[in-house]
Design a protein around this motif. Structure first.
Motif, short mmCIF file in Angstrom:
data_model
loop_
_atom_site.label_atom_id
_atom_site.label_comp_id
_atom_site.label_asym_id
_atom_site.label_seq_id
_atom_site.Cartn_x
_atom_site.Cartn_y
_atom_site.Cartn_z
N SER A 193 -3.18 10.61 -15.12
CA SER A 193 -2.34 11.51 -14.33
C SER A 193 -3.05 11.85 -13.02
CB SER A 193 -2.05 12.80 -15.11
OG SER A 193 -3.22 13.58 -15.15
N LEU A 194 -2.28 12.29 -12.05
CA LEU A 194 -2.85 12.61 -10.74
C LEU A 194 -3.96 13.66 -10.87
CD1 LEU A 194 -2.64 12.10 -7.70
CD2 LEU A 194 -0.93 13.88 -7.58
N LEU B 185 -6.68 8.95 -1.77
CA LEU B 185 -5.74 8.20 -2.63
C LEU B 185 -4.94 9.13 -3.53
CD1 LEU B 185 -8.08 5.29 -3.81
CD2 LEU B 185 -6.08 5.03 -2.32
N PRO C 20 0.82 -1.21 0.00
CA PRO C 20 0.00 0.00 0.00
C PRO C 20 0.86 1.26 0.00
CG PRO C 20 -0.80 -1.58 1.63
CD PRO C 20 0.48 -2.13 1.11
N LYS C 21 0.39 2.26 -0.72
CA LYS C 21 1.00 3.59 -0.78
C LYS C 21 2.31 3.63 -1.58
CE LYS C 21 -2.41 4.26 1.06
NZ LYS C 21 -3.42 4.61 0.06
N CYS C 22 2.47 2.66 -2.45
CA CYS C 22 3.67 2.63 -3.28
C CYS C 22 3.34 2.94 -4.75
CB CYS C 22 4.36 1.28 -3.16
SG CYS C 22 5.18 1.06 -1.56
N TRP D 105 -2.23 4.37 -9.20
CA TRP D 105 -1.72 4.85 -10.49
C TRP D 105 -1.46 3.67 -11.43
CZ3 TRP D 105 3.51 7.99 -11.04
CH2 TRP D 105 3.52 8.64 -12.27
N ARG E 110 -3.10 12.42 -3.22
CA ARG E 110 -2.63 13.47 -2.32
C ARG E 110 -1.67 14.38 -3.05
NH1 ARG E 110 1.32 14.55 1.69
NH2 ARG E 110 2.59 12.87 0.84
N LYS E 111 -0.37 14.07 -3.00
CA LYS E 111 0.62 15.00 -3.53
C LYS E 111 1.33 14.41 -4.75
CE LYS E 111 3.90 18.04 -1.18
NZ LYS E 111 4.61 18.18 0.11
N LEU F 130 -7.15 12.11 -12.59
CA LEU F 130 -7.91 11.19 -11.72
C LEU F 130 -8.53 11.95 -10.55
CD1 LEU F 130 -5.64 7.99 -11.63
CD2 LEU F 130 -7.68 8.39 -13.02
P1 PAP Z 1 -3.17 2.12 -2.23
O1 PAP Z 1 -2.07 1.10 -2.18
O2 PAP Z 1 -3.94 2.21 -0.96
O3 PAP Z 1 -4.04 1.99 -3.43
P2 PAP Z 1 -1.47 4.03 -3.46
O4 PAP Z 1 -2.22 4.38 -4.68
O5 PAP Z 1 -0.32 3.11 -3.61
O6 PAP Z 1 -2.46 3.54 -2.33
O7 PAP Z 1 -0.87 5.31 -2.78
C1 PAP Z 1 -1.31 6.60 -2.96
C2 PAP Z 1 -0.10 7.43 -3.34
O8 PAP Z 1 0.00 7.42 -4.76
C3 PAP Z 1 -0.27 8.85 -2.92
O9 PAP Z 1 1.05 9.33 -2.71
P3 PAP Z 1 1.36 10.57 -1.71
O10 PAP Z 1 0.63 10.32 -0.44
O11 PAP Z 1 2.84 10.56 -1.53
O12 PAP Z 1 0.88 11.79 -2.43
C4 PAP Z 1 -0.91 9.46 -4.16
O13 PAP Z 1 -0.79 10.84 -4.24
C5 PAP Z 1 -0.15 8.75 -5.25
N1 PAP Z 1 -0.90 8.71 -6.51
C6 PAP Z 1 -2.18 8.30 -6.70
N2 PAP Z 1 -2.52 8.41 -7.98
C7 PAP Z 1 -1.45 8.93 -8.63
C8 PAP Z 1 -1.19 9.29 -9.98
N3 PAP Z 1 -2.11 9.17 -10.90
N4 PAP Z 1 0.02 9.78 -10.28
C9 PAP Z 1 0.98 9.91 -9.33
N5 PAP Z 1 0.80 9.59 -8.03
C10 PAP Z 1 -0.40 9.10 -7.68
#
Ligand code: PAP
Length: 349
Positions: free
Chosen positions: A286-287, A312, A93-95, A99, A314-315, A290
């Motif tokens: 793209s972030l 999901l 998660p969060k890797c 995306w 954030r930054k 989405l």
């Molecule tokens: P999950 O495993 O619970 O699905 P995951 O999508 O891996 O979570 O993690 C979210 C991270 O991906 C966030 O990072 P941050 O907290 O450092 O900002 C989120 O911003 C980033 N993220 C989600 N979608 C995209 C995207 N389309 N492009 C780039 N980063 C993204």
């Protein structure tokens, strides 16, 4: 909307939410009766995360997971049967899961859903709704739905590779499917985890999130063992496991989408390149794109745990740890990384 009869005539991947919503599909695939796992779970080592309402983690086959997922892991190992054409998106998660899930769906389904199409599933669904989440299905005894999906199936998991039997058979053995794994600089993963967890558990201290990562006692951890399972498999079987990095996706999204397409056996044709299909997929996923979709602004990732979907997105940058970690925290994490990854060929510079 998909029906079971209609599904068999289609080519995958199809948006999984449509399959879940199709009434006749639900009746066609009965749920597996729950199995008795109380003995198995209660015998496992246990730890609690204080800042997260005393969330109970159990150590199952060397990995920590929420205790409710242990039966799912056991069932998955016993019952999951990969098809050769399957593609599994795997991560901690969060890797970069969301995306990669979006990019993989947009790439594999591009013939049915060109990225610019107004009715593209990613314009009406959260990316996670487009793919079945393996442990979620197995936790509810609903894995029969996987059997009804048309090939190629595109699926998502946080499980360690060792718990997905048959996905990447031992050297020399045939069978298996394809796995795309994404990893991230662990300090940035911790920062992302902390921000996300705090949406539901506001008492979680940042130091606790760092401790969890360093001690390995985080959901689906230890980080190192999870990543190394996929890393080693990608080195031994590069045709079976594609190992991606979040930071590389940020640096060159189009190049990595092309890699992904080649890996799954669907390289972009010259005509597609000329038509800007790769650019279209990158832009759609793209972030900003989405984050702007209605389906990602409201609702919850999992209605039972109430993480808002918008959390999901954030930054989405590299090196955010620099504005969160003390030098001591960063040194500690780097030290654990150096120790655990020594002589593996894997590093997080
Ligand atoms: P999950 O495993 O619970 O699905 P995951 O999508 O891996 O979570 O993690 C979210 C991270 O991906 C966030 O990072 P941050 O907290 O450092 O900002 C989120 O911003 C980033 N993220 C989600 N979608 C995209 C995207 N389309 N492009 C780039 N980063 C993204």
């Amino acid at each position: 909307m998909a029906t079971s009869a209609g599904l068999s005539a289609r080519v995958g991947p199809v948006p999984f939410k449509d399959v879940e919503d199709a009434g006749d599909m639900v009746t066609a695939v009965p749920e597996r009766p729950s199995e008795e796992h109380v003995g198995l779970v209660s015998a496992l080592p246990c730890c609690t995360v204080a800042g997260m309402s005393n969330m109970k983690l159990r150590c199952y086959q060397g990995f920590w997971m929420q205790e409710g997922l242990v039966p799912a892991a056991a069932a998955l190992q016993r019952r999951f049967e990969p098809r050769p054409s399957d593609v599994i998106v795997a991560s901690l998660p969060k890797c970069g899961t969301t995306w990669l899930v979006a990019l993989a769906f947009a790439t594999l389904a591009r013939r049915a859903y060109p990225p610019g199409a107004a009715d593209h599933p990613l314009r009406r669904l959260n990316p996670h709704q487009c793919l079945p989440f393996l442990e979620g299905l197995f936790a509810g005894g609903r894995e029969g739905k996987l059997d009804a999906l048309p090939s190629p199936r595109l699926m998502n998991t946080h499980m360690p590779l060792a718990m997905i039997p048959g996905a990447v058979p031992a050297d020399g053995a045939g069978g298996g499917c394809r796995v795309v794994y994404i990893c991230r600089e662990p300090k940035d993963m911790v920062v992302s985890q902390w921000h996300y967890f705090r949406r539901v558990y506001p008492d979680l201290a940042f130091g606790e999130a760092v401790d969890m990562a360093c001690d390995g006692t985080m959901p689906w951890g230890p980080f190192w063992d999870h990543v190394l399972g996929y890393w080693r498999a990608s080195a031994a079987r590069p045709e079976s496991v594609l190992f991606l990095r979040y930071e590389e996706l940020l640096r060159d999204p189009a190049g990595n989408v092309r890699r992904l397409a080649r890996f799954v056996g669907l390289p972009f044709s010259a005509a597609e390149e000329e038509d800007g299909v790769v650019r279209g997929i990158v832009e759609l996923c793209s972030l900003d794109s989405l984050r702007g979709m209605e389906a990602n602004k409201a609702g919850y990732v999992d209605p039972r745990i109430k993480f808002p979907r918008e959390a999901l997105f954030r930054k989405g940058v590299a090196d955010d740890w620099k504005s969160h970690m003390t030098p001591e925290m960063a040194r500690r994490m780097d030290g654990v990384a150096a120790d655990k990854l020594r002589a593996t060929g894997l590093a997080f510079p």
